[in-house]
Design a protein around this motif. Structure first.
Motif, PDB file in Angstrom:
ATOM      1  N   ARG A   1       2.264   4.398  -8.927  1.00 56.20           N
ATOM      2  CA  ARG A   1       2.451   5.088 -10.208  1.00 56.20           C
ATOM      3  C   ARG A   1       3.257   4.228 -11.171  1.00 56.20           C
ATOM      4  O   ARG A   1       2.946   4.138 -12.362  1.00 56.20           O
ATOM      5  CB  ARG A   1       3.161   6.428  -9.983  1.00 56.20           C
ATOM      6  N   ARG A   2       4.327   3.608 -10.658  1.00 53.93           N
ATOM      7  CA  ARG A   2       5.157   2.759 -11.527  1.00 53.93           C
ATOM      8  C   ARG A   2       4.377   1.561 -12.040  1.00 53.93           C
ATOM      9  O   ARG A   2       4.435   1.219 -13.215  1.00 53.93           O
ATOM     10  CB  ARG A   2       6.385   2.283 -10.737  1.00 53.93           C
ATOM     11  N   LEU A   3       3.618   0.919 -11.148  1.00 50.44           N
ATOM     12  CA  LEU A   3       2.833  -0.246 -11.544  1.00 50.44           C
ATOM     13  C   LEU A   3       1.737   0.127 -12.534  1.00 50.44           C
ATOM     14  O   LEU A   3       1.433  -0.636 -13.451  1.00 50.44           O
ATOM     15  CB  LEU A   3       2.231  -0.908 -10.305  1.00 50.44           C
ATOM     16  N   THR A   4       1.153   1.317 -12.357  1.00 48.96           N
ATOM     17  CA  THR A   4       0.136   1.780 -13.299  1.00 48.96           C
ATOM     18  C   THR A   4       0.746   1.973 -14.677  1.00 48.96           C
ATOM     19  O   THR A   4       0.162   1.574 -15.695  1.00 48.96           O
ATOM     20  CB  THR A   4      -0.493   3.097 -12.808  1.00 48.96           C
ATOM     21  N   ALA A   5       1.932   2.590 -14.730  1.00 44.76           N
ATOM     22  CA  ALA A   5       2.612   2.788 -16.010  1.00 44.76           C
ATOM     23  C   ALA A   5       2.956   1.453 -16.655  1.00 44.76           C
ATOM     24  O   ALA A   5       2.818   1.283 -17.876  1.00 44.76           O
ATOM     25  CB  ALA A   5       3.871   3.629 -15.809  1.00 44.76           C
TER      26      ALA A   5
ATOM     27  N   LEU B   1      -4.607  -4.086 -15.504  1.00 45.34           N
ATOM     28  CA  LEU B   1      -4.924  -4.657 -14.207  1.00 45.34           C
ATOM     29  C   LEU B   1      -5.798  -3.661 -13.465  1.00 45.34           C
ATOM     30  O   LEU B   1      -5.535  -2.453 -13.510  1.00 45.34           O
ATOM     31  CB  LEU B   1      -3.658  -4.925 -13.384  1.00 45.34           C
ATOM     32  N   PRO B   2      -6.842  -4.099 -12.757  1.00 46.32           N
ATOM     33  CA  PRO B   2      -7.662  -3.163 -11.982  1.00 46.32           C
ATOM     34  C   PRO B   2      -6.864  -2.566 -10.835  1.00 46.32           C
ATOM     35  O   PRO B   2      -5.836  -3.107 -10.403  1.00 46.32           O
ATOM     36  CB  PRO B   2      -8.818  -4.028 -11.482  1.00 46.32           C
ATOM     37  N   GLU B   3      -7.350  -1.431 -10.334  1.00 43.13           N
ATOM     38  CA  GLU B   3      -6.624  -0.720  -9.284  1.00 43.13           C
ATOM     39  C   GLU B   3      -6.461  -1.562  -8.029  1.00 43.13           C
ATOM     40  O   GLU B   3      -5.424  -1.499  -7.361  1.00 43.13           O
ATOM     41  CB  GLU B   3      -7.337   0.591  -8.951  1.00 43.13           C
ATOM     42  N   ALA B   4      -7.464  -2.356  -7.688  1.00 35.93           N
ATOM     43  CA  ALA B   4      -7.361  -3.199  -6.494  1.00 35.93           C
ATOM     44  C   ALA B   4      -6.152  -4.133  -6.593  1.00 35.93           C
ATOM     45  O   ALA B   4      -5.434  -4.344  -5.605  1.00 35.93           O
ATOM     46  CB  ALA B   4      -8.641  -4.013  -6.304  1.00 35.93           C
ATOM     47  N   GLU B   5      -5.908  -4.677  -7.776  1.00 33.36           N
ATOM     48  CA  GLU B   5      -4.754  -5.565  -7.962  1.00 33.36           C
ATOM     49  C   GLU B   5      -3.447  -4.783  -7.899  1.00 33.36           C
ATOM     50  O   GLU B   5      -2.443  -5.268  -7.360  1.00 33.36           O
ATOM     51  CB  GLU B   5      -4.865  -6.303  -9.289  1.00 33.36           C
ATOM     52  N   LEU B   6      -3.435  -3.558  -8.423  1.00 30.60           N
ATOM     53  CA  LEU B   6      -2.236  -2.725  -8.335  1.00 30.60           C
ATOM     54  C   LEU B   6      -1.916  -2.386  -6.885  1.00 30.60           C
ATOM     55  O   LEU B   6      -0.749  -2.351  -6.492  1.00 30.60           O
ATOM     56  CB  LEU B   6      -2.416  -1.444  -9.150  1.00 30.60           C
ATOM     57  N   PHE B   7      -2.951  -2.144  -6.082  1.00 32.87           N
ATOM     58  CA  PHE B   7      -2.733  -1.911  -4.648  1.00 32.87           C
ATOM     59  C   PHE B   7      -2.097  -3.133  -4.001  1.00 32.87           C
ATOM     60  O   PHE B   7      -1.190  -3.019  -3.174  1.00 32.87           O
ATOM     61  CB  PHE B   7      -4.051  -1.587  -3.948  1.00 32.87           C
TER      62      PHE B   7
ATOM     63  N   ILE C   1     -18.206  11.418 -16.030  1.00 36.53           N
ATOM     64  CA  ILE C   1     -17.100  11.151 -15.113  1.00 36.53           C
ATOM     65  C   ILE C   1     -16.034  10.355 -15.846  1.00 36.53           C
ATOM     66  O   ILE C   1     -16.352   9.390 -16.556  1.00 36.53           O
ATOM     67  CB  ILE C   1     -17.582  10.343 -13.888  1.00 36.53           C
ATOM     68  N   GLY C   2     -14.768  10.737 -15.664  1.00 36.62           N
ATOM     69  CA  GLY C   2     -13.644   9.987 -16.216  1.00 36.62           C
ATOM     70  C   GLY C   2     -12.544   9.890 -15.190  1.00 36.62           C
ATOM     71  O   GLY C   2     -11.806  10.861 -14.976  1.00 36.62           O
ATOM     72  N   SER C   3     -12.408   8.725 -14.534  1.00 37.42           N
ATOM     73  CA  SER C   3     -11.550   8.626 -13.348  1.00 37.42           C
ATOM     74  C   SER C   3     -10.677   7.381 -13.374  1.00 37.42           C
ATOM     75  O   SER C   3     -11.114   6.317 -13.809  1.00 37.42           O
ATOM     76  CB  SER C   3     -12.431   8.609 -12.096  1.00 37.42           C
ATOM     77  N   ASN C   4      -9.461   7.533 -12.856  1.00 42.35           N
ATOM     78  CA  ASN C   4      -8.542   6.403 -12.690  1.00 42.35           C
ATOM     79  C   ASN C   4      -8.868   5.670 -11.391  1.00 42.35           C
ATOM     80  O   ASN C   4      -8.290   5.952 -10.338  1.00 42.35           O
ATOM     81  CB  ASN C   4      -7.089   6.898 -12.628  1.00 42.35           C
ATOM     82  N   THR C   5      -9.776   4.736 -11.465  1.00 42.23           N
ATOM     83  CA  THR C   5     -10.131   3.954 -10.287  1.00 42.23           C
ATOM     84  C   THR C   5     -11.003   2.793 -10.717  1.00 42.23           C
ATOM     85  O   THR C   5     -11.424   2.715 -11.876  1.00 42.23           O
ATOM     86  CB  THR C   5     -10.875   4.823  -9.247  1.00 42.23           C
ATOM     87  N   ASP C   6     -11.276   1.885  -9.792  1.00 46.67           N
ATOM     88  CA  ASP C   6     -12.219   0.809 -10.075  1.00 46.67           C
ATOM     89  C   ASP C   6     -13.647   1.346  -9.973  1.00 46.67           C
ATOM     90  O   ASP C   6     -13.916   2.327  -9.269  1.00 46.67           O
ATOM     91  CB  ASP C   6     -12.011  -0.351  -9.104  1.00 46.67           C
ATOM     92  N   THR C   7     -14.550   0.696 -10.650  1.00 49.05           N
ATOM     93  CA  THR C   7     -15.899   1.240 -10.806  1.00 49.05           C
ATOM     94  C   THR C   7     -16.708   1.232  -9.513  1.00 49.05           C
ATOM     95  O   THR C   7     -17.338   2.239  -9.162  1.00 49.05           O
ATOM     96  CB  THR C   7     -16.651   0.462 -11.900  1.00 49.05           C
ATOM     97  N   ALA C   8     -16.718   0.125  -8.783  1.00 47.30           N
ATOM     98  CA  ALA C   8     -17.601  -0.007  -7.618  1.00 47.30           C
ATOM     99  C   ALA C   8     -17.339   1.049  -6.542  1.00 47.30           C
ATOM    100  O   ALA C   8     -18.282   1.710  -6.095  1.00 47.30           O
ATOM    101  CB  ALA C   8     -17.504  -1.413  -7.037  1.00 47.30           C
TER     102      ALA C   8
END
Length: 223
Positions: free
Chosen positions: A49-53, A61-67, A119-126
């Protein structure tokens, strides 16, 4: 008159189940760490959550990189030895194969007779597209944080999505399970918002959904 519905996915159409905690447990076993996976994942989620903010402030940054960044920091916190960039693949794999809620497909089949469905989602597309295909869920358009280059509840997420579908806020209903991302954010953008509260956790406060559902409807309109 509303012409379209934008659905969040995870927690709304597709169950997250125990996939993330299971993936954390697999990582900990691999690294010989006896910490409780529920506790470690809860801390990882806080970091995410902090990194997303932060990425909303500094640049996407894509979600994979945030992970990856979160796991790297997590290893430092708990003194875990290992290669975070390698181990994060376990978490990324867990995003696939998640099951839709039983009411998701019937609700979409019903609602598409009345609205255009997006669809509207916080995630990477694939991984999101994989989840939708695996569960037989279809929509008129799929928009992710990766494709829009920003994350809910950033106002840009909603404005860019509305621009892509060519509708005004008054023509759209947003449906999701997050009070912040799927209710407060859309309402600030001028949309009406429906909260899917499957666990009955909603308590009255400063944010008030236009409607609260405990599941997705197989008949009638959303509002």
């Amino acid at each position: 008159m509303e012409q379209a519905v934008i659905f969040d996915v995870y927690g709304t159409l597709v169950s997250t189940g125990t996939g993330s905690v299971d993936a954390t447990a697999e990582i900990l076993r691999k690294r010989g760490c006896a910490l409780p996976p529920e506790r470690v994942y809860a801390r990882w989620k806080q970091l995410h959550r902090r990194l997303t903010a932060e990425t909303m402030q500094k640049g996407f940054l894509p979600e994979a990189e945030l992970f990856r960044l979160g796991l790297r920091e997590l290893y430092g916190i708990y003194g875990i030895e290992g290669e975070p960039d390698e181990d994060v693949q376990i978490m990324l794999r867990s995003l696939r194969g998640r099951k839709a809620f039983p009411d998701a497909a019937p609700a979409l089949a019903h609602l598409c007779r009345h609205y255009r469905i997006f669809i509207g989602s916080n995630t990477d597309t694939a991984p999101l597209e994989d989840s939708l295909i695996q569960n037989g869920l279809t929509a008129d358009g799929i928009f992710t944080s990766e494709s829009l280059r920003c994350y809910k509840p950033d106002p840009l997420f909603y404005s860019r999505l509305l621009e892509r579908i060519g509708l005004s806020p008054e023509q759209v209903i947003f449906v999701g399970d997050s009070l912040t991302e799927d209710v407060e954010g859309p309402q600030r953008a001028g949309m009406r918002a429906v909260l899917v509260d499957r666990k009955g956790c909603f308590r009255p406060g400063s944010v008030q959904p236009d409607r609260i559902l405990t599941g997705l409807p197989a008949e009638g309109l959303l509002l």
